[in-house]
Write a protein that holds these residues in place. Structure first.
Motif: not given
Length: 325
Positions: A176-205
């Motif tokens: 489960d992820v609480d979304p923070m923003r969408l962004l593009v890095v090196d041509g790839q779209p990513y979701l940045e969000g608070w991952c409740r499993r990792a209990e930290g901010v993570r990036l998901f391609r």
């Protein structure tokens, strides 16, 4: 211990150093070192390297003339490298494609500004770059597509459930992820969000999201959660809770320091390096150690060193017992 920088970092610094000094006539050595975030010794090494630079224009041979005697840096005969950067047609075309992609996936409120930037770049780059970029169609947000659903969840403050593929472990994970923003890095779209499993901010391609569900649960991003620094392609930041792993690398294994975010890098002489990196994934770092072969080895922590030895022994035993073909 001197601070190690990657070859790409150093190239960027060298390209910026000459115009920096030329535009100021002369710069104090300590001032320039502070401006570029390096030690004076590292800066002197860069200046010595610049002695080897040969400029092909305007003359067939035009070495840079520089001096740092008395603690003051002066540069002359560097008009070619001091000129503003000019993009080639293919470079401008690639930038236009990336900007159009960013306009599609980014915040709708930014689209007007991006459209103006795209128009200015097309005008400056000329018909060649515009024609090249127009032949490339990037579809990252079809009707009802994943980026649109993520944007909707962000706008409505809703939590997401992801089935996410982790290539390092070759498995799908549920989180489960609480979304923070969408962004593009090196041509790839990513979701940045608070991952409740990792209990930290993570990036998901997004291309590794197997399934996405918008939950009817309010997103609760902690107040102290910080956006990841993705400048210069720095996607992943190690956590203080990660395992601290030490590698000793041969000259052939120095690519590790350029490829992964290292906590520290120490020159051991004769081209060898000692690097320390942090990781939450022991399987990944054990795989890296096996992939290095004779190019490097893990020296700590001891339990990880033993695990890599056991991995290598099992791999060798498999080869010894495999039937001959």
């Amino acid at each position: 211990m001197s601070r190690h920088t990657t070859s790409s970092d150093r190239l960027a610094r060298l390209l910026a150093l000459v115009p920096y000094v030329v535009n100021r006539d002369s710069v104090a050595l300590d001032e320039a070192a502070a401006a570029f975030g390096v030690t004076e010794k590292q800066l002197i090494d860069d200046l010595n390297l610049l002695w080897c630079v040969e400029l092909r224009a305007p003359d067939p041979y035009c070495p840079i003339d520089l001096s740092y005697e008395g603690g003051e840096i002066t540069v002359s005969e560097a008009e070619s490298i001091a000129r503003p950067l000019r993009l080639k047609v293919d470079e401008a075309g690639a930038l236009l494609v990336a900007l159009r992609m960013l306009a599609e996936i980014g915040d709708p409120r930014d689209r007007d500004a991006l459209s103006r930037v795209i128009a200015k770049l097309e005008n400056a780059a000329g018909e060649g770059a515009a024609a090249v970029s127009s032949q490339v169609s990037v579809q990252v947000d079809p009707a009802g597509g994943m980026p649109a659903r993520v944007r909707d969840a962000i706008a409505r403050g809703r939590r997401l459930h992801l089935t996410y593929y982790v290539p390092g472990r070759d498995e799908n994970t549920e989180r489960d992820v609480d979304p923070m923003r969408l962004l593009v890095v090196d041509g790839q779209p990513y979701l940045e969000g608070w991952c409740r499993r990792a209990e930290g901010v993570r990036l998901f391609r997004l291309d590794r999201v197997v399934e996405l569900t918008v939950l009817d649960v309010p997103a609760e991003v902690p107040a102290d959660a910080e956006h990841r620094d993705v400048r210069a392609g720095r996607l992943f930041s190690p956590s203080p809770d990660d395992i601290r792993v030490t590698f000793e690398l041969t000259p052939a294994g120095r690519w590790v320091a350029d490829s992964y975010p290292c906590e520290s890098v120490e020159e051991l002489g004769e081209g060898r390096l000692r690097v320390v990196l942090r990781t939450a994934d022991q399987r990944w770092v054990r795989g890296l150690a096996l992939r290095l072969g004779d190019q490097g080895r893990i020296t700590g922590p001891p339990e990880l060193t033993e695990a890599v030895r056991a991995d290598a022994a099992r791999a060798l035993a498999h080869y010894e017992t495999a039937p001959a073909r």
